[in-house]
Motif scaffolding. Sequence first.
Motif: not given
Ligand code: ATP
Length: 269
Positions: A32, A35-37, A50
């Motif tokens: 995973d 911090n992809f948010h 996206d």
């Molecule tokens: P953590 O480090 O705990 O995983 P996170 O910020 O990565 O925190 P996630 O629950 O894994 O939280 O959520 C991933 C987030 O990345 C999504 O909520 C969205 O904002 C963003 N994201 C990932 N892929 C895409 C995509 N293809 N298009 C738009 N946004 C995306």
Amino acid sequence: SSNMAKSKFEYVRNFETDDTCLRNCYIVVRLDGRNFHKFAEQHKFAKPNDDRALGLMTRSACSVMEELEDIIIAYGQSDEFSFVFKRTSNWFKRRASKLMTHVASQFSSSYVFYWKEFFEDQPLLYPPGFDGRVILYPSNRNLRDYLSWRQADCHINNLYNTVFWTLVQGRGLTTTEAEDRLKGTLAAHKNEILFSEFGINYNNESSVHRKGTTLIWEKVYETVTKRMKLPNEEEKDVPVTRSRRRVEAYHCDIIGEQFWEEHPDILED
Ligand code: ATP
Ligand code: ATP
Ligand code: MG
Ligand code: MG
Ligand code: MG
Ligand code: MG
């Protein structure tokens, strides 16, 4: 090297703990994005989906399947990907940390390596990271339920995000207003908002977004012409058919029976 290995220091190896995965279980590694948010915002990902980012995730997952041993199926959505090793795999003696770190590093380096192919005009601003975990599933039912769980998660999140961003982008609601509007709503109600207020039939939205991406191995047959010389004959062009495996992407339902009936070789007895 061997001199050092047999030194008085060698006892420290005994501090390593055994993390052999139980035999006969499917080994799942899920990655995973870290911090992809924030990563999505900084790299101007389109909302809610996206396609460049999804394409890059899938490309990186293909690289993992092609470079590492014994992965039979992978499923991805958003910033996550799950990889399933066959239950009889003995790669790295089934050591969990070896399998997980190989998956995570192959995926991360591919994500950076292929970035430009998907994000032509958007520079990569900093090196992204991915966490990994290992889960063992002893039965086909458990494994299928795991994959169903991830696809159900994809569906729930994508339905929510689709309505949310339609309210924001199509209705001009603030994000707080859209959040309040959706608080406590069930799936049927969200479908209803999309249909009655925006004329959108959720089932017609892109299957990549609704179903995520499933990668499996498929046999492909290639016919090439080879110039051959048989005894007592003229040299001539002969068609030769070869089969090889290739990773194939699906964006279909994997919760029901159909996908598994059409691909009976994925799961072992
Ligand atoms: P953590 O480090 O705990 O995983 P996170 O910020 O990565 O925190 P996630 O629950 O894994 O939280 O959520 C991933 C987030 O990345 C999504 O909520 C969205 O904002 C963003 N994201 C990932 N892929 C895409 C995509 N293809 N298009 C738009 N946004 C995306
Ligand atoms: P494994 O996948 O099992 O780790 P490996 O080929 O990586 O296999 P290692 O025992 O890790 O084997 O050895 C790394 C090898 O990489 C070295 O033996 C050497 O050949 C090469 N290598 C690594 N770093 C350097 C370097 N800085 N300069 C020259 N060669 C290097
Ligand atoms: Mg998370
Ligand atoms: Mg994440
Ligand atoms: Mg995630
Ligand atoms: Mg090495």
